[in-house]
Design a protein around this motif. Sequence first.
Motif, PDB file in Angstrom:
ATOM      1  N   ASP A 186      27.736  44.613  34.984  1.00  0.00           N
ATOM      2  CA  ASP A 186      29.367  44.288  35.514  1.00  0.00           C
ATOM      3  C   ASP A 186      29.624  43.101  35.941  1.00  0.00           C
ATOM      4  O   ASP A 186      29.142  43.759  36.952  1.00  0.00           O
ATOM      5  CB  ASP A 186      30.397  45.362  34.944  1.00  0.00           C
ATOM      6  N   ILE A 187      29.107  42.129  35.715  1.00  0.00           N
ATOM      7  CA  ILE A 187      29.965  41.118  36.785  1.00  0.00           C
ATOM      8  C   ILE A 187      31.287  40.334  37.236  1.00  0.00           C
ATOM      9  O   ILE A 187      32.329  40.102  35.688  1.00  0.00           O
ATOM     10  CB  ILE A 187      29.391  40.027  36.920  1.00  0.00           C
ATOM     11  N   THR A 188      31.993  40.492  37.753  1.00  0.00           N
ATOM     12  CA  THR A 188      33.232  40.788  38.337  1.00  0.00           C
ATOM     13  C   THR A 188      33.394  39.384  39.552  1.00  0.00           C
ATOM     14  O   THR A 188      33.227  39.436  40.682  1.00  0.00           O
ATOM     15  CB  THR A 188      34.365  41.677  38.442  1.00  0.00           C
ATOM     16  N   ILE A 359      37.931  36.184  36.844  1.00  0.00           N
ATOM     17  CA  ILE A 359      36.837  36.328  35.926  1.00  0.00           C
ATOM     18  C   ILE A 359      35.851  37.661  36.105  1.00  0.00           C
ATOM     19  O   ILE A 359      34.742  37.614  36.694  1.00  0.00           O
ATOM     20  CB  ILE A 359      36.040  34.878  35.924  1.00  0.00           C
ATOM     21  N   ALA A 360      35.986  37.647  34.449  1.00  0.00           N
ATOM     22  CA  ALA A 360      35.028  39.271  34.575  1.00  0.00           C
ATOM     23  C   ALA A 360      33.740  39.513  33.256  1.00  0.00           C
ATOM     24  O   ALA A 360      34.180  38.800  32.807  1.00  0.00           O
ATOM     25  CB  ALA A 360      36.131  40.228  34.366  1.00  0.00           C
ATOM     26  N   MET A 377      22.033  34.047  38.384  1.00  0.00           N
ATOM     27  CA  MET A 377      22.893  32.752  37.856  1.00  0.00           C
ATOM     28  C   MET A 377      23.731  32.849  37.830  1.00  0.00           C
ATOM     29  O   MET A 377      24.721  31.868  38.427  1.00  0.00           O
ATOM     30  CB  MET A 377      22.414  32.625  36.316  1.00  0.00           C
ATOM     31  N   ILE A 378      24.550  33.586  37.353  1.00  0.00           N
ATOM     32  CA  ILE A 378      25.867  33.809  37.354  1.00  0.00           C
ATOM     33  C   ILE A 378      26.821  34.014  38.405  1.00  0.00           C
ATOM     34  O   ILE A 378      27.766  33.250  38.995  1.00  0.00           O
ATOM     35  CB  ILE A 378      26.609  35.037  36.247  1.00  0.00           C
ATOM     36  N   THR A 379      26.635  34.844  39.204  1.00  0.00           N
ATOM     37  CA  THR A 379      26.720  34.955  40.271  1.00  0.00           C
ATOM     38  C   THR A 379      26.657  33.760  41.738  1.00  0.00           C
ATOM     39  O   THR A 379      27.670  33.197  42.102  1.00  0.00           O
ATOM     40  CB  THR A 379      25.789  36.074  41.442  1.00  0.00           C
ATOM     41  N   THR A 392      29.370  45.875  39.270  1.00  0.00           N
ATOM     42  CA  THR A 392      29.461  47.304  39.162  1.00  0.00           C
ATOM     43  C   THR A 392      28.930  47.572  37.606  1.00  0.00           C
ATOM     44  O   THR A 392      28.057  46.740  37.233  1.00  0.00           O
ATOM     45  CB  THR A 392      30.796  47.819  39.160  1.00  0.00           C
ATOM     46  N   GLY A 393      28.538  49.054  37.557  1.00  0.00           N
ATOM     47  CA  GLY A 393      28.553  49.658  35.661  1.00  0.00           C
ATOM     48  C   GLY A 393      27.105  49.520  35.638  1.00  0.00           C
ATOM     49  O   GLY A 393      26.979  49.476  34.534  1.00  0.00           O
TER      50      GLY A 393
END
Length: 485
Positions: A186-188, A359-360, A377-379, A392-393
Amino acid sequence: MNNPFQYLEPKEIWAHFDFINSIPRASKKEKAISHAMIAFGRHLGLETHQDTSLNVLIKKPATIGLENRKKVTLQSHLDMVHQKNNNTAFDFNKQGIQMYVDGDWVKAKGTTLGADNGIGVAAIMSILASKTIEHPELEALFTIDEETGMTGAFELQPGYISGDILLNLDTEEDDEITIGCAGGIDITGTKKYIPNHTNMRHSFYKIVLNGLKGGHSGMDIIKGLGNANKLMTRLLYEINKTEIFQIISLNGGNLRNAIPRESECVLAIENPVEFKQKLKKVSEVILTEWHTKEPNMNIDVTKSKITKTGMSPQDQTVLLQTIYACHDGVFTMDPNIGDLVATSNNIASVNVAHGNITIACLTRSSIESEKEDLTNMITSSLKLGGFDVTTTGSYPGWHPDPNTSIIKTMENLYHELFDSKPNINACHAGLECGIIGKHYPKMEMVSFGPTIRGAHSPDERVSISSTLKFWKFLTSILKNIPHKK
């Protein structure tokens, strides 16, 4: 009124499915269904346990003549995805799922059905309750929170289960035998902005983009379906090139494991006539592009109430650029297995209001290094937009092993029962097998199930004839489990 499920076969599965769907069982809210399973096991007089995470384990001795076979762990998860259509009035915390029969399909009225993984749970309950089905020594493992973190699988304690073979009943094509799956993370991204006053002379409108198919962000990602968050961003980005507007709020999607079907945005608009003209022009382009894959996509604009604050021009430009830059959908395909997605990302939810942005995303991969690459890349995209990012997760994938004894047994049985070869494959969904395999590395594992369509969306449905086929296959497998060495 007659219960339509009393006429369906196999009767025991549909009766148990009807029972568990009467109990609200959202991820992280499984206390009631966990306690119901405890009561179920004890009512049958079987050894029953509940761990501190609310996982439930029910043990059943082998039937006479099968005591020398390998011990089997039957496993399914108790929680379900809670999604509903915007126009459906339904309280998932209080109401049971409202099901109906439509030809060969069981469906729900405007909500997810919970066949993922309720049919698996119901099948295991049917085996535990049966006095005639032949089987080796069994233990039934019912886990919690599979859909939003796999907490139950992660928190299994050493020695809690002891099977030689794990049969996970959580896949969605009845001709498939799954022997591997993707991992995920999970990226938040979160960010605060200073609300700016709106111009009271501007006009206030709400844009709604809906009618998308949605679906499972793992199994359905290969279909290239529309993501409401990406499409709304594109719409606003194009209009923002020439027209002056102020974003008041933006909301789309709510679950990481579901492709978002709907998004809505409230705007303060300087020139409504020109804005609507540009909106119509951009909408027509998008609807034309997507008319084959998303024929029911709809973009509507209606008047909205006056709101005193919204985003500054700079903040909203950065927001739209950030979402635009984030990858969504398939990233790479598996180089060794045809038509299998290796790595993907789902921009699952976007929430903007009152000075806060979230944004999740859910990033999946069967290749750990690619999962890390896409996460980076997304980070990076989010951080360039000024977001604070947390990951997380994270959970591991499940590496395929096609040479186990249970795979060979199942392949032969499938051919014998259905006069065709099963599709032995890996899937892009996250299954608990990867995590359980870390706890119990010597355990043989396989996953299979009946045909389910539209999982994680209100279009979810399960085939009645396929469920009967699945039941025939499952009971035959139990009767033919390999001998102990």
